[in-house]
Write a protein that holds these residues in place. Structure first.
Motif: not given
Length: 287
Positions: A11-36
């Protein structure tokens, strides 16, 4: 093997807000990688106005930035999947809040592009002809070529590769149109001459660092792959051809050949793009 499979992005999520855009990549184990992405070029979230309402361009601007960032994530995730599994990724995006997001994507593995493997897909070759122009897709586009002829060649290339020419405004040129080639680009700028005829003024080829997509753009000068060899080797080979180079911040000018070589970042060991222009007069004007 199981540990590697757990790293499969699902899964991938892309969101924007007052501080800019961020994305999150979720792998099969459920671990998440957050990138600003707040410091990425063109990734800032437009600030609210002091009047307390959004400007008219708000939604359109956010939608455009979100589209560029989805494309960026498509490439990042598919490269990761290829590195891990020799497979690529297809992301099915859906918005939960309109064209500007937030966006969520489901990742599915797909067979790799044949161009990932050397020799499977011929490169797209641009042969640079100093003082004259370039051979693009087997067609000589010389600096005396009228604009209409140049656009017809780009349209033919785009039709074959499944895209379409993109027109944009660049200050100093009469017109500018580009075509996506793999992950690279070929573009042409035109200039209007004193006789009123619009002709080619610049031909530009770009190939990003790493894998250049399918097909890969190859920019050649006397058999030298200017975007494939290391920058040091390119400069040495140009010297062997008797061509002097003038170095500027982030670029190299080869005056006798009308060439401009550009790195994507100052420390890159390869040039990412090259432009060729006709000779200039003593006052700097294109001939």
């Amino acid at each position: 093997m199981a540990a590697r499979a757990d790293r499969l992005p699902v899964r991938v999520a892309l969101r924007g807000g007052p501080d800019g855009w961020q994305y999150t990549i979720t792998d099969r184990s459920g671990a998440e990688e957050h990138v600003d992405l707040g410091e990425m070029a063109a990734s800032r979230w437009p600030p609210a106005t002091r009047r307390g309402h959004d400007p008219e361009w708000w939604d359109a601007a956010n939608a455009q930035v979100a589209a560029h960032l989805r494309e960026y994530l498509d490439l990042r995730v598919t490269d990761r999947c290829f590195d891990l599994f020799q497979m690529e990724a297809s992301i099915e995006w859906r918005s939960t809040g309109g064209e500007s997001g937030p966006w969520e994507g489901t990742v599915t593995l797909v067979p790799p592009d044949p161009g990932r493997f050397p020799g499977r897909v011929p490169p797209f070759v641009v042969r640079l002809l100093p003082g004259r122009g370039a051979d693009v897709d087997g067609t000589d586009l010389l600096f005396e070529t009228p604009a209409a002829r140049a656009w017809s060649v780009l349209t033919r290339v785009a039709d074959r590769l499944g895209g379409r020419p993109h027109a944009s405004f660049i200050c100093g040129w009469a017109d500018h149109r580009s075509v996506r080639i793999g992950r690279g680009q070929v573009s042409i700028c035109t200039v209007r001459h004193g006789d009123g005829v619009e002709r080619i003024g610049q031909i530009y080829a770009m190939r990003p660092p790493g894998w250049g997509g399918s097909p890969t753009v190859r920019a050649e000068l006397d058999g030298i792959d200017l975007l494939g060899e290391t920058a040091g080797d390119v400069l040495w080979l140009l010297g062997e051809l008797g061509l002097d180079t003038v170095h500027h911040a982030g670029s190299v000018h080869v005056p006798d050949a009308g060439l401009f070589l550009y790195r994507e970042a100052p420390a890159d060991d390869r040039f990412a793009s090259v432009a060729i222009e006709p000779p200039r007069t003593s006052d700097g004007e294109l001939t």
